[in-house]
Write a protein that holds these residues in place. Structure first.
Motif, PDB file in Angstrom:
ATOM      1  N   LYS A 106       0.834  -1.207   0.000  1.00 25.98           N
ATOM      2  CA  LYS A 106       0.000   0.000   0.000  1.00 25.98           C
ATOM      3  C   LYS A 106       0.869   1.259   0.000  1.00 25.98           C
ATOM      4  O   LYS A 106       0.638   2.189  -0.774  1.00 25.98           O
ATOM      5  N   ARG A 107       1.875   1.289   0.846  1.00 25.76           N
ATOM      6  CA  ARG A 107       2.747   2.465   0.943  1.00 25.76           C
ATOM      7  C   ARG A 107       3.588   2.653  -0.324  1.00 25.76           C
ATOM      8  O   ARG A 107       3.805   3.780  -0.765  1.00 25.76           O
ATOM      9  N   ILE A 108       4.072   1.560  -0.869  1.00 23.20           N
ATOM     10  CA  ILE A 108       4.900   1.639  -2.077  1.00 23.20           C
ATOM     11  C   ILE A 108       4.064   2.119  -3.260  1.00 23.20           C
ATOM     12  O   ILE A 108       4.521   2.951  -4.045  1.00 23.20           O
ATOM     13  N   ILE A 109       2.860   1.639  -3.373  1.00 20.65           N
ATOM     14  CA  ILE A 109       1.959   2.104  -4.439  1.00 20.65           C
ATOM     15  C   ILE A 109       1.690   3.594  -4.272  1.00 20.65           C
ATOM     16  O   ILE A 109       1.699   4.346  -5.247  1.00 20.65           O
ATOM     17  N   ALA A 110       1.490   4.039  -3.028  1.00 18.31           N
ATOM     18  CA  ALA A 110       1.248   5.460  -2.770  1.00 18.31           C
ATOM     19  C   ALA A 110       2.452   6.314  -3.167  1.00 18.31           C
ATOM     20  O   ALA A 110       2.300   7.502  -3.489  1.00 18.31           O
ATOM     21  N   GLN A 111       3.642   5.724  -3.171  1.00 20.43           N
ATOM     22  CA  GLN A 111       4.838   6.445  -3.602  1.00 20.43           C
ATOM     23  C   GLN A 111       4.955   6.499  -5.123  1.00 20.43           C
ATOM     24  O   GLN A 111       5.839   7.178  -5.641  1.00 20.43           O
ATOM     25  N   GLY A 112       4.093   5.772  -5.834  1.00 26.86           N
ATOM     26  CA  GLY A 112       4.052   5.862  -7.288  1.00 26.86           C
ATOM     27  C   GLY A 112       4.724   4.744  -8.054  1.00 26.86           C
ATOM     28  O   GLY A 112       4.918   4.854  -9.270  1.00 26.86           O
ATOM     29  N   ALA A 113       5.059   3.644  -7.416  1.00 23.77           N
ATOM     30  CA  ALA A 113       5.724   2.535  -8.109  1.00 23.77           C
ATOM     31  C   ALA A 113       4.772   1.840  -9.078  1.00 23.77           C
ATOM     32  O   ALA A 113       3.603   1.630  -8.770  1.00 23.77           O
ATOM     33  N   GLU A 114       5.299   1.461 -10.219  1.00 26.01           N
ATOM     34  CA  GLU A 114       4.528   0.713 -11.219  1.00 26.01           C
ATOM     35  C   GLU A 114       4.718  -0.792 -11.056  1.00 26.01           C
ATOM     36  O   GLU A 114       3.905  -1.578 -11.506  1.00 26.01           O
ATOM     37  N   LYS A 115       5.835  -1.171 -10.429  1.00 24.97           N
ATOM     38  CA  LYS A 115       6.123  -2.588 -10.212  1.00 24.97           C
ATOM     39  C   LYS A 115       6.872  -2.724  -8.896  1.00 24.97           C
ATOM     40  O   LYS A 115       7.726  -1.893  -8.569  1.00 24.97           O
ATOM     41  N   ILE A 116       6.567  -3.783  -8.146  1.00 20.73           N
ATOM     42  CA  ILE A 116       7.260  -4.078  -6.895  1.00 20.73           C
ATOM     43  C   ILE A 116       7.926  -5.437  -7.067  1.00 20.73           C
ATOM     44  O   ILE A 116       7.280  -6.403  -7.492  1.00 20.73           O
ATOM     45  N   ILE A 117       9.185  -5.501  -6.726  1.00 26.42           N
ATOM     46  CA  ILE A 117       9.995  -6.711  -6.896  1.00 26.42           C
ATOM     47  C   ILE A 117      10.443  -7.203  -5.532  1.00 26.42           C
ATOM     48  O   ILE A 117      10.771  -6.401  -4.651  1.00 26.42           O
ATOM     49  N   VAL A 118      10.462  -8.517  -5.365  1.00 24.65           N
ATOM     50  CA  VAL A 118      10.989  -9.101  -4.130  1.00 24.65           C
ATOM     51  C   VAL A 118      11.654 -10.431  -4.467  1.00 24.65           C
ATOM     52  O   VAL A 118      11.230 -11.137  -5.383  1.00 24.65           O
ATOM     53  N   THR A 119      12.712 -10.738  -3.724  1.00 25.95           N
ATOM     54  CA  THR A 119      13.450 -11.988  -3.901  1.00 25.95           C
ATOM     55  C   THR A 119      13.552 -12.687  -2.559  1.00 25.95           C
ATOM     56  O   THR A 119      13.730 -12.041  -1.526  1.00 25.95           O
ATOM     57  N   THR A 120      13.417 -13.997  -2.593  1.00 22.97           N
ATOM     58  CA  THR A 120      13.606 -14.796  -1.384  1.00 22.97           C
ATOM     59  C   THR A 120      14.389 -16.042  -1.772  1.00 22.97           C
ATOM     60  O   THR A 120      14.867 -16.151  -2.895  1.00 22.97           O
ATOM     61  N   ASN A 121      14.546 -16.953  -0.851  1.00 20.22           N
ATOM     62  CA  ASN A 121      15.275 -18.189  -1.104  1.00 20.22           C
ATOM     63  C   ASN A 121      14.364 -19.392  -0.924  1.00 20.22           C
ATOM     64  O   ASN A 121      13.366 -19.328  -0.203  1.00 20.22           O
ATOM     65  N   GLU A 122      14.746 -20.488  -1.537  1.00 20.37           N
ATOM     66  CA  GLU A 122      13.962 -21.722  -1.457  1.00 20.37           C
ATOM     67  C   GLU A 122      13.693 -22.162  -0.027  1.00 20.37           C
ATOM     68  O   GLU A 122      12.610 -22.659   0.270  1.00 20.37           O
ATOM     69  N   ILE A 123      14.645 -21.993   0.850  1.00 22.69           N
ATOM     70  CA  ILE A 123      14.499 -22.445   2.233  1.00 22.69           C
ATOM     71  C   ILE A 123      13.430 -21.638   2.984  1.00 22.69           C
ATOM     72  O   ILE A 123      12.878 -22.102   3.968  1.00 22.69           O
ATOM     73  N   LEU A 124      13.112 -20.456   2.502  1.00 19.28           N
ATOM     74  CA  LEU A 124      12.186 -19.556   3.194  1.00 19.28           C
ATOM     75  C   LEU A 124      10.758 -19.724   2.657  1.00 19.28           C
ATOM     76  O   LEU A 124      10.165 -18.802   2.092  1.00 19.28           O
ATOM     77  N   ILE A 125      10.200 -20.887   2.873  1.00 24.68           N
ATOM     78  CA  ILE A 125       8.862 -21.219   2.364  1.00 24.68           C
ATOM     79  C   ILE A 125       7.788 -20.286   2.922  1.00 24.68           C
ATOM     80  O   ILE A 125       6.931 -19.822   2.172  1.00 24.68           O
ATOM     81  N   PRO A 126       7.782 -19.946   4.217  1.00 16.73           N
ATOM     82  CA  PRO A 126       6.770 -18.996   4.700  1.00 16.73           C
ATOM     83  C   PRO A 126       6.830 -17.649   3.981  1.00 16.73           C
ATOM     84  O   PRO A 126       5.795 -17.044   3.705  1.00 16.73           O
ATOM     85  N   ALA A 127       8.038 -17.186   3.657  1.00 12.91           N
ATOM     86  CA  ALA A 127       8.162 -15.918   2.918  1.00 12.91           C
ATOM     87  C   ALA A 127       7.533 -16.046   1.538  1.00 12.91           C
ATOM     88  O   ALA A 127       6.841 -15.137   1.070  1.00 12.91           O
ATOM     89  N   GLN A 128       7.731 -17.176   0.888  1.00 15.61           N
ATOM     90  CA  GLN A 128       7.131 -17.401  -0.427  1.00 15.61           C
ATOM     91  C   GLN A 128       5.613 -17.291  -0.341  1.00 15.61           C
ATOM     92  O   GLN A 128       4.977 -16.627  -1.166  1.00 15.61           O
ATOM     93  N   HIS A 129       5.030 -17.915   0.679  1.00 15.14           N
ATOM     94  CA  HIS A 129       3.569 -17.855   0.864  1.00 15.14           C
ATOM     95  C   HIS A 129       3.111 -16.425   1.159  1.00 15.14           C
ATOM     96  O   HIS A 129       2.071 -15.989   0.652  1.00 15.14           O
ATOM     97  N   THR A 130       3.880 -15.705   1.958  1.00 10.88           N
ATOM     98  CA  THR A 130       3.533 -14.316   2.267  1.00 10.88           C
ATOM     99  C   THR A 130       3.468 -13.489   0.996  1.00 10.88           C
ATOM    100  O   THR A 130       2.500 -12.756   0.769  1.00 10.88           O
ATOM    101  N   TYR A 131       4.488 -13.594   0.155  1.00 10.47           N
ATOM    102  CA  TYR A 131       4.516 -12.797  -1.070  1.00 10.47           C
ATOM    103  C   TYR A 131       3.372 -13.183  -2.007  1.00 10.47           C
ATOM    104  O   TYR A 131       2.700 -12.313  -2.568  1.00 10.47           O
ATOM    105  N   GLU A 132       3.126 -14.462  -2.148  1.00 18.23           N
ATOM    106  CA  GLU A 132       2.033 -14.910  -3.019  1.00 18.23           C
ATOM    107  C   GLU A 132       0.685 -14.437  -2.479  1.00 18.23           C
ATOM    108  O   GLU A 132      -0.171 -13.972  -3.240  1.00 18.23           O
ATOM    109  N   ASN A 133       0.497 -14.504  -1.170  1.00 19.13           N
ATOM    110  CA  ASN A 133      -0.768 -14.061  -0.565  1.00 19.13           C
ATOM    111  C   ASN A 133      -0.950 -12.546  -0.623  1.00 19.13           C
ATOM    112  O   ASN A 133      -2.076 -12.056  -0.521  1.00 19.13           O
ATOM    113  N   ALA A 134       0.155 -11.813  -0.783  1.00 23.38           N
ATOM    114  CA  ALA A 134       0.079 -10.355  -0.893  1.00 23.38           C
ATOM    115  C   ALA A 134      -0.087  -9.903  -2.352  1.00 23.38           C
ATOM    116  O   ALA A 134      -0.112  -8.711  -2.620  1.00 23.38           O
TER     117      ALA A 134
END
Length: 162
Positions: A106-134
């Motif tokens: 929400k905050r990043i969109i309010a700053q005017g971004a057209e695309k948001i990028i994030v990287t995680t690692n295979e071992i961080l499965i909860p992070a993967q779910h968080t990003y997909e759910n967001a």
């Protein structure tokens, strides 16, 4: 009590590093390999409060910081890259991570971004779910890990805003 999102600099120097240690405590190799970078990151935000104000926030429960997220806004409007994103281990599995990421989006969109990028690692499965759910979508996997060989392949996600 519900969580709230507050300024990073409302909390003492060292809080970001402590939260990263707690967030990655399930695998001691993270702290061993990343502690210097985490301390430098913490110092950077506290040495540059004007950057901290527009590039991240603390997630707080009962006036206690339980997590945070940061991002790099230097490529706005083209894109923003999420940096560190963590929830202290004892507060995980309560939905705080997804709510934290939704607030960041929400905050990043309010700053005017057209695309948001994030990287995680295979071992961080909860992070993967968080990003997909967001709302992030899988882009690809890279052979080269971004932390260390034990963390597995890098997984890249993006969320197209416009």
């Amino acid at each position: 009590m519900d969580i709230e999102f507050r300024s990073i600099i409302e909390f003492p120097r060292g809080t970001l590093c402590t939260l990263l240690k707690e967030g990655y405590s399930f695998e001691p190799k993270f702290e061993r390999d990343c502690i210097k970078q985490w301390q430098e990151f913490d110092d950077f935000f506290y040495d540059n409060p004007h950057i901290a104000e527009v590039s991240g926030f603390m997630t707080v429960l009962n006036n206690k910081p339980i997590g945070f997220v940061s991002w790099n806004p230097t490529n706005i409007p083209i894109s923003v890259e999420i940096g560190h994103n963590c929830i202290s281990d004892k507060y995980k599995r309560n939905g705080y991570g997804i709510r934290q990421m939704q607030e960041a989006v929400k905050r990043i969109i309010a700053q005017g971004a057209e695309k948001i990028i994030v990287t995680t690692n295979e071992i961080l499965i909860p992070a993967q779910h968080t990003y997909e759910n967001a709302g992030f979508h899988f882009v690809d996997k890279c052979e080269k890990p971004n932390i260390a060989e034990y963390a597995g392949m890098r997984i890249n996600y993006e969320l197209i805003v416009r």
